[in-house]
Design a protein around this motif. Structure first.
Motif, short mmCIF file in Angstrom:
data_model
loop_
_atom_site.label_atom_id
_atom_site.label_comp_id
_atom_site.label_asym_id
_atom_site.label_seq_id
_atom_site.Cartn_x
_atom_site.Cartn_y
_atom_site.Cartn_z
N ALA A 14 42.81 26.09 40.66
CA ALA A 14 43.80 25.16 41.19
C ALA A 14 45.21 25.68 40.93
N TYR A 15 45.42 26.23 39.74
CA TYR A 15 46.77 26.76 39.42
C TYR A 15 47.11 27.93 40.33
N LEU A 16 46.14 28.82 40.53
CA LEU A 16 46.40 29.98 41.38
C LEU A 16 46.69 29.58 42.82
N ALA A 17 46.04 28.53 43.27
CA ALA A 17 46.31 28.05 44.62
C ALA A 17 47.75 27.56 44.74
N VAL A 90 36.97 35.35 35.59
CA VAL A 90 37.77 34.71 36.64
C VAL A 90 39.22 35.17 36.58
N LEU A 91 39.70 35.46 35.35
CA LEU A 91 41.11 35.84 35.18
C LEU A 91 41.39 37.28 35.60
N GLY A 92 40.33 38.07 35.88
CA GLY A 92 40.53 39.48 36.23
C GLY A 92 41.53 39.70 37.36
N PRO A 93 41.33 39.14 38.56
CA PRO A 93 42.26 39.40 39.67
C PRO A 93 43.70 38.94 39.41
N PRO A 94 43.92 37.67 38.92
CA PRO A 94 45.32 37.28 38.72
C PRO A 94 46.01 38.10 37.63
N THR A 97 47.02 41.31 39.06
CA THR A 97 48.21 41.11 39.89
C THR A 97 49.47 41.03 39.03
N ILE A 98 49.38 40.25 37.93
CA ILE A 98 50.53 40.13 37.02
C ILE A 98 50.88 41.49 36.43
N ARG A 99 49.83 42.22 36.04
CA ARG A 99 50.07 43.53 35.44
C ARG A 99 50.78 44.47 36.42
#
Length: 318
Positions: A14-17, A90-94, A97-99
């Motif tokens: 939800a946060y990523l959306a 689940v946190l892998g992609p975001p 991206t942040i990195r």
């Protein structure tokens, strides 16, 4: 997926959306920690820690991977919080991206810093060139001009003597003065200081110069030590210009030059008994004296009034 991990994964989704392509790492840590019921949660990305909550630990840590690469670490506290491997997945992609965004921003900042450093270096080089140009200009004005003024006055005297049918025996002396002026010009242009100044110090160098002029009395008996070359060079040229000014504007006047050092520093005085001048009249030569002295931290005082001569005093502090 267990209910706690499902709840955390849904909160992250939800946060990523809402965040779109620009998730904020500390906000993401807040979402994970709050959904997991942790007191504190942190994301560690490229050794940068983004933490929510102030729990001292101990911490339960999970590697966050994207593909086959570990892109960060998830840490939750207290340690009693159950492991969250599915959440880490689940946190892998975001986190990747942040990195990537943080790496791009770091490279941009480093590029900007390098550009500013290059601009600063160019500015410093230009400023240094300007300082050297002004220094050469002052050296030519204060050093070579001293010899040229003496030569001009000698020529004027010779012209007068020749008109009276004598003075030809002084021609070799004038040629020697001309050779000296030429040598000083060449050395100044090459950045070479007078040999006596470098080898023996400002007192000896000034005594050698002042001995060429019968109207100048020189005293340096109270100079007991050497000073750094920039200081001695500055004092040497300031005194030469002050004497030049006196000889040009007070021809025939007696000139007294004194040099001394004490607990204040290196002090010098150039005084003449010429006609003097009004201190309210602009004088570019005095500004040049002050600039030369200021280049080594020194100060200049000039006292004069019509009919009372002129005194130039200066000091370069220790």
């Amino acid at each position: 997926m267990r209910s706690r991990e499902r709840r955390v994964a849904e909160a992250v989704t939800a946060y990523l959306a809402r965040a779109g392509q620009h998730p904020e790492p500390r906000a993401l840590a807040h979402v994970v920690g709050a959904a997991a019921g942790a007191a504190s949660c942190a994301l560690v990305i490229d050794q940068q820690r983004y933490q929510w909550g102030e729990h001292p630990g101990p911490w339960l840590e999970h590697d966050i991977s994207y593909g086959d690469v570990v892109v960060g670490t998830l840490a939750v506290a207290p340690e009693s919080v159950r492991r969250l491997p599915a959440v880490a997945a689940v946190l892998g992609p975001p986190v990747a991206t942040i990195r990537m965004a943080e790496g791009t921003d770091r490279l941009r900042r480093e590029g900007d810093a390098a550009t500013r450093a290059l601009a600063d270096e160019r500015w410093r080089a230009a400023a240094e060139m300007e300082l050297q140009r002004r220094g050469l200009e002052r050296d030519l004005h204060d050093g070579a001009q001293h010899n040229l003024v003496a030569l001009r006055m000698s020529l004027a005297l010779l012209e007068h003597e020749i008109s009276a049918g004598k003075g030809r025996e002084r021609v070799p002396d004038l040629l020697a003065q001309l050779a000296t002026a030429e040598r000083v010009l060449l050395h100044t242009a090459a950045g070479i200081l007078p040999g006596t100044l470098v080898a023996d110090g400002v007192a000896v160098a000034l005594r050698t110069e002042m001995a060429k002029h019968g109207t100048v009395t020189f005293d340096a008996t109270e100079v007991r030590r050497r000073y750094p070359t920039p200081v001695e060079s500055a004092v040497y040229f300031v005194v030469l210009e002050a004497v030049n000014n006196a000889r040009k504007h007070a021809p025939g006047a007696r000139i007294v030059v004194a040099l001394r050092d004490d607990d204040r520093g290196l002090e010098f005085t150039v005084a003449d008994d010429g006609p003097g001048f009004s201190m309210t009249t602009p004088n570019g030569g005095l500004s040049n004296l002050a600039m030369r002295a200021a280049s080594v931290g020194g100060t200049i005082e000039v006292h004069s009034q019509p009919g009372a001569g002129t005194t130039v005093r200066g000091v370069v502090p220790l």
